[in-house]
Design a protein around this motif. Structure first.
Motif, mmCIF file in Angstrom:
data_model
loop_
_atom_site.group_PDB
_atom_site.id
_atom_site.type_symbol
_atom_site.label_atom_id
_atom_site.label_comp_id
_atom_site.label_asym_id
_atom_site.label_seq_id
_atom_site.Cartn_x
_atom_site.Cartn_y
_atom_site.Cartn_z
ATOM 1 N N GLY A 41 47.980 49.122 42.078
ATOM 2 C CA GLY A 41 48.350 47.777 41.550
ATOM 3 C C GLY A 41 48.569 46.754 42.719
ATOM 4 O O GLY A 41 49.033 46.956 43.721
ATOM 5 N N GLY A 42 48.042 45.620 42.315
ATOM 6 C CA GLY A 42 48.422 44.536 43.304
ATOM 7 C C GLY A 42 47.439 43.340 42.800
ATOM 8 O O GLY A 42 47.257 42.950 41.843
ATOM 9 N N SER A 43 47.153 42.416 43.753
ATOM 10 C CA SER A 43 46.381 41.385 43.392
ATOM 11 C C SER A 43 44.816 41.488 43.493
ATOM 12 O O SER A 43 44.365 42.544 43.968
ATOM 13 C CB SER A 43 46.616 40.121 44.717
ATOM 14 N N LEU A 44 43.829 40.590 43.194
ATOM 15 C CA LEU A 44 42.779 40.934 43.053
ATOM 16 C C LEU A 44 42.017 41.055 44.454
ATOM 17 O O LEU A 44 40.938 41.771 44.626
ATOM 18 C CB LEU A 44 42.033 39.878 42.301
ATOM 19 N N THR A 45 42.571 40.302 45.323
ATOM 20 C CA THR A 45 42.123 40.404 46.685
ATOM 21 C C THR A 45 42.332 41.904 47.426
ATOM 22 O O THR A 45 41.735 42.178 48.057
ATOM 23 C CB THR A 45 42.821 39.111 47.463
ATOM 24 N N GLU A 46 43.687 42.148 46.854
ATOM 25 C CA GLU A 46 43.943 43.443 47.251
ATOM 26 C C GLU A 46 43.139 44.687 46.909
ATOM 27 O O GLU A 46 42.756 45.638 47.633
ATOM 28 C CB GLU A 46 45.575 43.747 47.209
ATOM 29 N N TYR A 47 42.583 44.578 45.488
ATOM 30 C CA TYR A 47 41.773 45.511 44.863
ATOM 31 C C TYR A 47 40.365 45.519 45.559
ATOM 32 O O TYR A 47 40.075 46.611 45.900
ATOM 33 C CB TYR A 47 41.656 45.013 43.384
ATOM 34 N N LYS A 68 46.329 35.198 43.374
ATOM 35 C CA LYS A 68 47.129 35.192 42.257
ATOM 36 C C LYS A 68 46.807 35.983 40.943
ATOM 37 O O LYS A 68 47.581 35.916 39.857
ATOM 38 C CB LYS A 68 47.157 33.628 41.832
ATOM 39 N N VAL A 69 45.890 36.846 41.063
ATOM 40 C CA VAL A 69 45.141 37.385 39.728
ATOM 41 C C VAL A 69 46.045 38.834 39.921
ATOM 42 O O VAL A 69 45.538 39.603 40.945
ATOM 43 C CB VAL A 69 43.887 37.422 39.709
ATOM 44 N N VAL A 88 37.794 45.542 36.071
ATOM 45 C CA VAL A 88 38.952 44.887 36.102
ATOM 46 C C VAL A 88 38.960 43.509 35.403
ATOM 47 O O VAL A 88 40.033 42.901 34.864
ATOM 48 C CB VAL A 88 39.321 44.176 37.546
ATOM 49 N N THR A 89 37.826 43.180 34.825
ATOM 50 C CA THR A 89 37.568 42.003 33.868
ATOM 51 C C THR A 89 38.261 42.427 32.564
ATOM 52 O O THR A 89 38.387 41.347 31.927
ATOM 53 C CB THR A 89 36.079 41.518 33.754
ATOM 54 N N ASN A 90 38.448 43.391 32.412
ATOM 55 C CA ASN A 90 39.098 43.873 31.130
ATOM 56 C C ASN A 90 40.452 44.064 31.155
ATOM 57 O O ASN A 90 41.264 44.494 29.842
ATOM 58 C CB ASN A 90 38.442 45.120 30.405
ATOM 59 N N VAL A 91 41.056 44.149 32.355
ATOM 60 C CA VAL A 91 42.456 44.418 32.389
ATOM 61 C C VAL A 91 43.383 43.503 32.931
ATOM 62 O O VAL A 91 44.601 43.862 33.057
ATOM 63 C CB VAL A 91 42.733 46.000 33.338
ATOM 64 N N VAL A 92 42.914 42.302 33.342
ATOM 65 C CA VAL A 92 43.757 41.189 33.798
ATOM 66 C C VAL A 92 44.295 40.498 32.640
ATOM 67 O O VAL A 92 44.064 40.851 31.507
ATOM 68 C CB VAL A 92 42.882 40.429 34.749
#
Length: 259
Positions: A41-47, A68-69, A88-92
């Protein structure tokens, strides 16, 4: 008037005949690399950083707003890079719209198509009169993907591990049906994905939304993985055992020869 078979036509002409013409940048060769990742878990950048660590030469372009996502914890096993990004487009948060695009160029080190470059767009949705996030029209934009099925159909190894085209297309159709049911799409209208198989080349052309293309990619990746595992298992069981002559028998033969 003579009609040329599709195998004598260029890629663009073949797509036009199939009614699947699309901008050149959408007609890409699928990236068949797989990766596994456990994201806490974390930001989109971290993912994306986690995907880069799990994969090899994974090229992803992100905007600054990706930091920020928020992305929840995810565990993915042996999935494609594109599927991992589209997941991830379906879980944000529902107020955030993510879109994933794939571009493939040329590179002297990566072949004529080069390493794929994935770009993610982040859009903050505006609330409608009911206070709910309004999905942009582009969320249902239709793209075209081309999938190679020749390995599944005519790959090396025991013919028992090869898949029939009908089996593959049925699996793809089942996956698309689940997506349509989950998203509330009308499969009798323009919401339905368009699927065309070109027998001479072994290519599958699919026109649909990001979600529809993603499930097709996952179906084919899973079929390829299962096929590889089945072939490996057959090779392991069919390898003849090493014949070892007993040391006593060898010694006896030597004694007979010296008499």
């Amino acid at each position: 008037m003579h009609h040329l078979p599709l195998r004598f036509l260029g890629p663009t002409a073949a797509l036009l005949l199939l009614g699947l013409a699309a901008p050149a940048q959408e007609q890409t060769i699928p990236d068949r690399r797989t990766l596994s990742v456990e994201f806490k878990g974390g930001s989109l950048t971290e993912y994306v950083a986690a995907l880069r660590s799990a994969g090899n030469n994974v090229n992803v372009v992100l905007p600054d707003t990706a930091a920020k996502v928020r992305v929840p914890a995810l565990v993915l096993r042996e999935t494609s890079v594109e599927a991992a990004l589209r997941a991830v487009t379906n879980v944000v948060d529902e107020s955030i719209h993510l879109s994933v695009n794939v571009s493939i160029g040329s590179s002297p080190n990566s072949g004529p198509f080069g390493a794929p470059v994935y770009s993610i767009q982040v859009r903050q949705l505006e609330s409608n009169s009911m206070g709910n996030a309004a999905m942009p029209q582009s969320s249902r934009a239709r793209l075209v993907r081309v999938f190679a099925l020749r390995t599944l159909i005519n790959g090396p190894g025991d013919t028992a591990t090869r898949l029939d085209v009908k089996t593959i297309l049925t699996a793809v159709d089942t996956g698309l049906g689940v997506v349509a049911e989950h998203a509330g799409l009308d499969t009798t209208s323009s919401d339905k994905a368009v699927v065309r198989y070109h027998e001479d080349s072994g290519l599958l052309f699919v026109a649909g939304t990001n979600a529809q293309l993603s499930v097709v990619d996952q179906v084919i990746n899973n079929l390829e993985r299962d096929q590889k595992e089945e072939r490996a298992a057959k090779r392991a069981t069919s390898t003849p055992a090493t014949k070892e002559a007993p040391a006593e028998a060898e010694s006896l033969e030597k004694k007979k020869a010296t008499r």
